[in-house]
Structure formats: C-alpha cells, structure tokens
Motif scaffolding. Structure first.
Motif, mmCIF file in Angstrom:
data_model
loop_
_atom_site.group_PDB
_atom_site.id
_atom_site.type_symbol
_atom_site.label_atom_id
_atom_site.label_comp_id
_atom_site.label_asym_id
_atom_site.label_seq_id
_atom_site.Cartn_x
_atom_site.Cartn_y
_atom_site.Cartn_z
ATOM 1 N N LEU A 111 6.469 -83.167 84.863
ATOM 2 C CA LEU A 111 5.843 -81.856 84.712
ATOM 3 C C LEU A 111 5.401 -81.301 86.063
ATOM 4 C CD1 LEU A 111 3.742 -82.388 81.468
ATOM 5 C CD2 LEU A 111 5.561 -80.696 81.768
ATOM 6 N N LYS A 112 4.866 -82.160 86.913
ATOM 7 C CA LYS A 112 4.439 -81.716 88.245
ATOM 8 C C LYS A 112 5.626 -81.196 89.046
ATOM 9 C CE LYS A 112 1.844 -83.366 92.298
ATOM 10 N NZ LYS A 112 2.824 -83.125 93.366
ATOM 11 N N THR A 113 6.738 -81.910 89.003
ATOM 12 C CA THR A 113 7.930 -81.478 89.743
ATOM 13 C C THR A 113 8.489 -80.177 89.180
ATOM 14 O OG1 THR A 113 8.515 -83.693 90.498
ATOM 15 C CG2 THR A 113 10.309 -82.107 90.298
ATOM 16 N N ALA A 149 6.242 -89.751 71.066
ATOM 17 C CA ALA A 149 5.673 -89.382 72.362
ATOM 18 C C ALA A 149 6.487 -88.304 73.062
ATOM 19 C CB ALA A 149 5.577 -90.621 73.256
ATOM 20 N N ASP A 150 7.781 -88.233 72.755
ATOM 21 C CA ASP A 150 8.614 -87.215 73.392
ATOM 22 C C ASP A 150 8.080 -85.813 73.103
ATOM 23 O OD1 ASP A 150 10.150 -89.369 74.103
ATOM 24 O OD2 ASP A 150 11.789 -88.928 72.710
ATOM 25 N N MET A 151 7.530 -85.612 71.917
ATOM 26 C CA MET A 151 7.046 -84.299 71.550
ATOM 27 C C MET A 151 5.744 -83.956 72.253
ATOM 28 S SD MET A 151 9.611 -83.513 70.122
ATOM 29 C CE MET A 151 9.026 -81.830 70.246
ATOM 30 N N GLN A 152 5.025 -84.974 72.723
ATOM 31 C CA GLN A 152 3.843 -84.695 73.539
ATOM 32 C C GLN A 152 4.252 -84.025 74.836
ATOM 33 O OE1 GLN A 152 1.548 -85.265 70.786
ATOM 34 N NE2 GLN A 152 0.465 -85.158 72.744
ATOM 35 N N PHE A 153 5.414 -84.431 75.354
ATOM 36 C CA PHE A 153 5.918 -83.782 76.564
ATOM 37 C C PHE A 153 6.187 -82.307 76.292
ATOM 38 C CE2 PHE A 153 9.305 -82.160 79.193
ATOM 39 C CZ PHE A 153 8.853 -82.483 80.470
ATOM 40 N N MET A 154 6.808 -82.002 75.161
ATOM 41 C CA MET A 154 7.116 -80.609 74.843
ATOM 42 C C MET A 154 5.833 -79.807 74.623
ATOM 43 S SD MET A 154 10.248 -80.226 75.274
ATOM 44 C CE MET A 154 10.145 -78.488 74.821
ATOM 45 N N LYS A 155 4.824 -80.400 74.008
ATOM 46 C CA LYS A 155 3.563 -79.700 73.828
ATOM 47 C C LYS A 155 2.919 -79.389 75.168
ATOM 48 C CE LYS A 155 2.536 -81.575 69.236
ATOM 49 N NZ LYS A 155 1.660 -82.469 68.440
ATOM 50 N N SER A 156 2.978 -80.342 76.083
ATOM 51 C CA SER A 156 2.435 -80.111 77.429
ATOM 52 C C SER A 156 3.231 -79.043 78.158
ATOM 53 C CB SER A 156 2.451 -81.420 78.228
ATOM 54 O OG SER A 156 1.638 -82.402 77.632
ATOM 55 N N SER A 157 4.543 -79.048 77.964
ATOM 56 C CA SER A 157 5.399 -78.051 78.617
ATOM 57 C C SER A 157 5.064 -76.648 78.136
ATOM 58 C CB SER A 157 6.868 -78.362 78.337
ATOM 59 O OG SER A 157 7.237 -79.609 78.888
ATOM 60 N N ARG A 158 4.804 -76.504 76.840
ATOM 61 C CA ARG A 158 4.492 -75.170 76.296
ATOM 62 C C ARG A 158 3.176 -74.628 76.854
ATOM 63 N NH1 ARG A 158 7.907 -73.707 72.309
ATOM 64 N NH2 ARG A 158 9.157 -75.354 71.341
#
Length: 233
Positions: free
Chosen positions: A169-171, A194-203
C-alpha cells in the motif's frame, strides 16, 4: 471508459474463505503463451521456483495481461509502464510484445527474481524495450522509477502475504503521488479472508473501481478480480 463499481454478484466478499486453493507447483520449464490468441508470435516464459513463488505463472497475471492486450493495446503508445511484483515478467513482457509502447517497460520484483526476469527478457529479444529492476515494497522508489514517473502500473497476484500488505500500500501510494494521473491495474485471486482486508484498506486510500471485461463472468467464478486504483483528489 472500461471501469465501473463492483456488482454484488461478482463481489469477492461473497466468495468463501476456502474457495480458491493454491495451485500445484511446477517443475522448471519454458512455456509458449499466446494469451488466448491475442499475441503472435507467443511469449516465451521460463518458469523456475528456485528463486521463490514468483517464478511460476499465476492466474491473475494471465487475466491482467489478456485484459491489457484486448482492451488497452491502442492506448499505451505513450504510456510509461511499470510492473510490480513481476515474478518472471509475464504481464510486462506480454504488453511489451503485443502493444506499441514508445518508452522502456520496467518489470520489477525483489532481488531474488532479477535473474529470471532478465532471462525472460532475453528469451523474447526485448533487451531494448524492457528493463528489470529491484523494487522492494515499502522501500524508497528506485531512481529509474522516480525519473520515469510511470502512469500505467501493472500488479498481478501481489496479494499473497499479509505482513507485506502495508508495504505494498505504501508503494502504491507513493507511485500515485509521483504521477497523480497514473492508473494502477490490479488483479488478484482471492484465497483467504485476509485478502479482502487489503481491498478494504485500498478503498480508504484510493478510488477503486472494478474493470469491465467480457471475460469477467468466467474469471470471477474462479475467484479472480480486476480493479483500477486511482489517486483521490
């Protein structure tokens, strides 16, 4: 415009945690890939897991490469293209072979993947058009990338190791700051909750839209999802 918000029927949130098992690992080999007859002559891709799991062809890379060849081919001539987590370089090499791109395409990954990326560049005689680089997520961007200011960023199957999510996410955030009008094409296969946590953070950080593709009903059933990320104003 080839993007839209996710429709409920294809939402990755509706896929069970164990819906998509990890693929079987392969022996080292070289494969000819024509991306569903979109590329002629085909890409030669050497796969070798001795340097890590990125040395194997993963399904999200096929979906992303086919999308770029099918829908974006005529839009990339003046694009400045960067592939993140390239592994053997499948997506970046496919785009370089199949699309008229004026600038160098950078394929990037960790240092242990550098030799495989270089090997695949040479296999396809793309030394003058594609360059391999080490780019560690969360670390300062390489000088070449700071100079290039990529406006098309390709990322396939980069969601696989939860501790690396904040680094990725930082990159991504730094790349969109570097070129505010850049578009990230992000494809992944949902394997765990956990993959969907990444998408939630991305949004929370980016404008995230699901990309329209005629093959979407097919690859969505396999747990594969394709998005664009853009910088919030």
């Amino acid at each position: 415009m080839l993007s839209r918000s996710p429709s409920p029927e294809f939402s990755p949130l509706s896929i069970g945690e164990d819906f998509t098992p990890l693929p079987v690992y392969k022996q080292a080999s070289t494969t000819l890939i024509d991306f569903s007859s979109l590329l002629e002559p085909p890409l030669q891709l050497h796969e070798d897991l001795k340097s890590g799991c990125g040395g194997q062809l993963w399904p999200a890379g096929m979906v992303l490469a086919e999308h770029m060849l099918r829908y974006q081919k005529r839009t990339l001539k003046e694009a400045r293209i960067l592939e993140l987590g390239a592994g053997g370089g499948l997506v970046g090499l496919g785009v370089a072979l199949g699309c008229p791109v004026d600038s160098i395409v950078y394929v990037t990954d960790q240092e242990n993947m550098l030799s495989l990326m270089s090997q695949n560049i040479k296999l396809n005689n793309l030394e003058s058009r594609v360059a391999p680089l080490v780019l560690d997520w969360g670390e300062p961007l390489p000088d070449e990338i700071l100079k290039q200011k990529p406006n098309i960023i390709l990322a396939a199957d980069c969601v696989y190791f939860e501790p690396a999510f904040p680094l990725l996410l930082k990159t991504l955030d730094e790349l969109l700051e570097l070129c505010p009008d850049a578009v990230i094409y992000f494809c992944f296969k949902k394997r765990r909750r956990a993959d969907m946590q990444f998408m939630k953070s991305s949004r929370k950080k980016f404008i995230v839209e699901e990309v329209e593709d005629s093959e979407r009903p097919t690859f969505s059933r396999e747990g594969l999802f394709l998005y664009t990320f853009r910088r919030k104003q």
